[in-house]
Design a protein around this motif. Structure first.
Motif, PDB file in Angstrom:
ATOM      1  N   ASP A  23      20.997  26.725  56.528  1.00  0.00           N
ATOM      2  CA  ASP A  23      20.867  26.282  55.145  1.00  0.00           C
ATOM      3  C   ASP A  23      20.022  25.009  55.125  1.00  0.00           C
ATOM      4  OD1 ASP A  23      21.290  25.136  52.593  1.00  0.00           O
ATOM      5  OD2 ASP A  23      23.238  26.132  52.413  1.00  0.00           O
ATOM      6  N   PRO A  24      18.912  24.988  54.391  1.00  0.00           N
ATOM      7  CA  PRO A  24      18.062  23.782  54.360  1.00  0.00           C
ATOM      8  C   PRO A  24      18.807  22.558  53.849  1.00  0.00           C
ATOM      9  CG  PRO A  24      17.407  25.363  52.659  1.00  0.00           C
ATOM     10  CD  PRO A  24      18.348  26.072  53.576  1.00  0.00           C
ATOM     11  N   ARG A  25      19.834  22.766  52.997  1.00  0.00           N
ATOM     12  CA  ARG A  25      20.626  21.632  52.517  1.00  0.00           C
ATOM     13  C   ARG A  25      21.403  21.016  53.670  1.00  0.00           C
ATOM     14  NH1 ARG A  25      24.109  24.478  48.039  1.00  0.00           N
ATOM     15  NH2 ARG A  25      24.444  25.747  49.896  1.00  0.00           N
ATOM     16  N   LEU A  26      21.880  21.875  54.565  1.00  0.00           N
ATOM     17  CA  LEU A  26      22.622  21.397  55.725  1.00  0.00           C
ATOM     18  C   LEU A  26      21.692  20.651  56.682  1.00  0.00           C
ATOM     19  CD1 LEU A  26      25.490  21.443  56.790  1.00  0.00           C
ATOM     20  CD2 LEU A  26      24.944  23.525  58.043  1.00  0.00           C
ATOM     21  N   GLN A  27      20.475  21.156  56.826  1.00  0.00           N
ATOM     22  CA  GLN A  27      19.492  20.476  57.667  1.00  0.00           C
ATOM     23  C   GLN A  27      19.211  19.073  57.143  1.00  0.00           C
ATOM     24  OE1 GLN A  27      16.388  23.613  57.554  1.00  0.00           O
ATOM     25  NE2 GLN A  27      16.413  23.493  59.790  1.00  0.00           N
ATOM     26  N   ALA A  28      19.060  18.967  55.816  1.00  0.00           N
ATOM     27  CA  ALA A  28      18.792  17.655  55.207  1.00  0.00           C
ATOM     28  C   ALA A  28      19.954  16.701  55.433  1.00  0.00           C
ATOM     29  CB  ALA A  28      18.528  17.829  53.707  1.00  0.00           C
ATOM     30  N   ALA A 108      20.747  14.210  46.401  1.00  0.00           N
ATOM     31  CA  ALA A 108      19.317  14.163  46.075  1.00  0.00           C
ATOM     32  C   ALA A 108      18.490  14.543  47.293  1.00  0.00           C
ATOM     33  CB  ALA A 108      18.940  12.761  45.591  1.00  0.00           C
ATOM     34  N   SER A 109      18.901  14.075  48.465  1.00  0.00           N
ATOM     35  CA  SER A 109      18.181  14.393  49.703  1.00  0.00           C
ATOM     36  C   SER A 109      18.277  15.875  50.046  1.00  0.00           C
ATOM     37  CB  SER A 109      18.750  13.575  50.865  1.00  0.00           C
ATOM     38  OG  SER A 109      18.646  12.189  50.605  1.00  0.00           O
ATOM     39  N   ALA A 110      19.396  16.499  49.665  1.00  0.00           N
ATOM     40  CA  ALA A 110      19.635  17.898  50.028  1.00  0.00           C
ATOM     41  C   ALA A 110      19.344  18.870  48.881  1.00  0.00           C
ATOM     42  CB  ALA A 110      21.086  18.065  50.485  1.00  0.00           C
ATOM     43  N   GLY A 111      18.946  18.359  47.723  1.00  0.00           N
ATOM     44  CA  GLY A 111      18.636  19.238  46.596  1.00  0.00           C
ATOM     45  C   GLY A 111      19.863  19.861  45.957  1.00  0.00           C
ATOM     46  N   ILE A 112      20.959  19.099  45.896  1.00  0.00           N
ATOM     47  CA  ILE A 112      22.206  19.592  45.303  1.00  0.00           C
ATOM     48  C   ILE A 112      22.422  18.915  43.956  1.00  0.00           C
ATOM     49  CG2 ILE A 112      24.720  19.694  45.578  1.00  0.00           C
ATOM     50  CD1 ILE A 112      24.198  19.542  48.650  1.00  0.00           C
ATOM     51  N   PRO A 113      22.564  19.675  42.869  1.00  0.00           N
ATOM     52  CA  PRO A 113      22.810  19.053  41.563  1.00  0.00           C
ATOM     53  C   PRO A 113      24.228  18.483  41.478  1.00  0.00           C
ATOM     54  CG  PRO A 113      22.889  21.435  41.372  1.00  0.00           C
ATOM     55  CD  PRO A 113      22.467  21.141  42.781  1.00  0.00           C
ATOM     56  N   VAL A 114      24.381  17.360  40.757  1.00  0.00           N
ATOM     57  CA  VAL A 114      25.666  16.661  40.707  1.00  0.00           C
ATOM     58  C   VAL A 114      26.067  16.346  39.269  1.00  0.00           C
ATOM     59  CG1 VAL A 114      26.918  14.560  41.383  1.00  0.00           C
ATOM     60  CG2 VAL A 114      25.282  15.599  42.964  1.00  0.00           C
ATOM     61  N   THR A 115      27.340  16.603  38.959  1.00  0.00           N
ATOM     62  CA  THR A 115      27.954  16.167  37.706  1.00  0.00           C
ATOM     63  C   THR A 115      29.126  15.266  38.064  1.00  0.00           C
ATOM     64  OG1 THR A 115      27.336  18.171  36.484  1.00  0.00           O
ATOM     65  CG2 THR A 115      29.199  16.890  35.630  1.00  0.00           C
ATOM     66  N   LEU A 116      29.157  14.071  37.461  1.00  0.00           N
ATOM     67  CA  LEU A 116      30.223  13.116  37.757  1.00  0.00           C
ATOM     68  C   LEU A 116      30.929  12.672  36.485  1.00  0.00           C
ATOM     69  CD1 LEU A 116      28.592  10.719  40.379  1.00  0.00           C
ATOM     70  CD2 LEU A 116      30.430  12.354  40.791  1.00  0.00           C
TER      71      LEU A 116
END
Length: 325
Positions: A23-28, A108-116
């Motif tokens: 997973d590219p997110r995991l690589q990041a 942000a580094s992994a391209g994951i959207p966030v809601t807080l």
């Protein structure tokens, strides 16, 4: 020749089937792992009231993510990606600010959207930073603190479970485990096993639970002193008054040897004192931890006390102007 071409096609096909799909997110995230933790342990030079009592503090803002919350935030996101829980979903959580900022940086580094979900009275800097990092910010009642923010997060995921992955730092085992495998071992090695007391405030309780459990395993004689605000209304962002707040699921009342309180006034006074005596510009919660450590030192004849300074005061300009005049 024909059989050779067929063999090459079959080999290429088999390679595609057996090659790991990363997973590219995991690589990041893995690229960032080595920038988290291993914060410096600072020995207080002028704050200890007794010559034979050492006070040390982890300077947690000196790591990628900007606070102690970088540790659990990374662990929580990493686990969610590995498990597949974040696939095609937004990361959702409630935060008083620091965990949210760490989430946002890693995401942000992994391209994951966030809601807080964040209490409306969080500092102006925290809200600006979160928006700058692209977070979908849902401001919640300033009177209900993080308990109210958690309630809003749970309602969001109830209404749209296919959109959100609610990681719940207050009930996520990855929170305290980040300190069990990180902070606790760091403190032990940095003091060469001499630590006699560990003290820290309770918010999500992850820092105290994970660090305390590890230290007790290494030396059962180490005394674990938990800190909380004296009242429900206080100025230490992120801290919980357990008697009146929703107790985090990861909290285990059997871990602390002792529970003590710190007032907002003591925290603010320590902010002033630490700035002038140690050159440390601390957040209210960091100053409260240090105030608790100094009060503990006053009662000892000898010992090595360690605490954690969650962050510095760079995200608290309103309080700096009020307290550090």
């Amino acid at each position: 020749m024909r059989s050779l071409r067929l063999y090459r096609r079959l080999f290429s096909y088999a390679k595609k089937l057996t090659a790991p799909v990363i997973d590219p997110r995991l690589q990041a995230l893995e690229e960032l792992r080595w920038h988290i933790g291993n914060s410096p342990l600072h020995k207080m030079l002028r704050l200890s009231p007794k010559p034979n009592v050492e006070i040390h503090a982890k300077l947690e803002w000196q790591q990628f993510g900007g606070s102690v919350k970088a540790r659990p935030a990374f662990n929580i996101i990493h686990d969610a990606v590995v498990s597949g829980a974040l696939r095609s979903k937004r990361l959702l959580d409630a935060s008083s600010g620091n965990t949210g900022i760490a989430y946002a940086i890693f995401a942000a580094s992994a391209g994951i959207p966030v809601t807080l979900c964040l209490p409306e009275n969080a500092s102006m800097e925290r809200k600006h930073i979160l928006r700058a990092l692209g977070v979908d910010l849902r401001l919640t009642s300033p009177y209900e603190g993080t308990d109210g923010a958690q309630a809003v997060a749970r309602e969001l995921v109830r209404k749209d479970p296919n959109k959100f992955c609610y990681v719940d730092q207050y009930g996520n085992e990855a929170n305290w485990k980040s300190h069990y495998y990180g902070t606790g071992l760091e403190v032990w090695h940095e003091t060469a096993g001499r630590i006699t007391h560990f003290t820290a405030g309770l918010g999500t309780t992850g820092t105290f639970m994970g660090t305390g459990r590890r230290l007790k395993e290494l030396n059962p004689a180490i005394r674990l002193v938990a800190l909380q605000p004296e009242t429900a209304l206080h100025g230490m962002e992120g801290w919980k008054h357990l008697e009146t707040a929703r107790v985090p699921e990861i909290y285990d009342a059997g871990v602390p040897d002792e529970m003590r309180t710190v007032t907002t006034e003591e925290s603010y006074e320590m902010m002033r004192h630490a700035a002038r005596a140690e050159g440390l510009i601390l957040s209210p919660s960091g100053a409260a931890n240090l105030a608790g450590a100094v009060k503990l030192a006053e009662e000892l004849e000898s010992g090595v006390i360690v605490t954690v300074l969650a962050d510095d005061a760079t995200k608290y300009s309103e309080i700096i102007h009020k307290v550090l005049k």
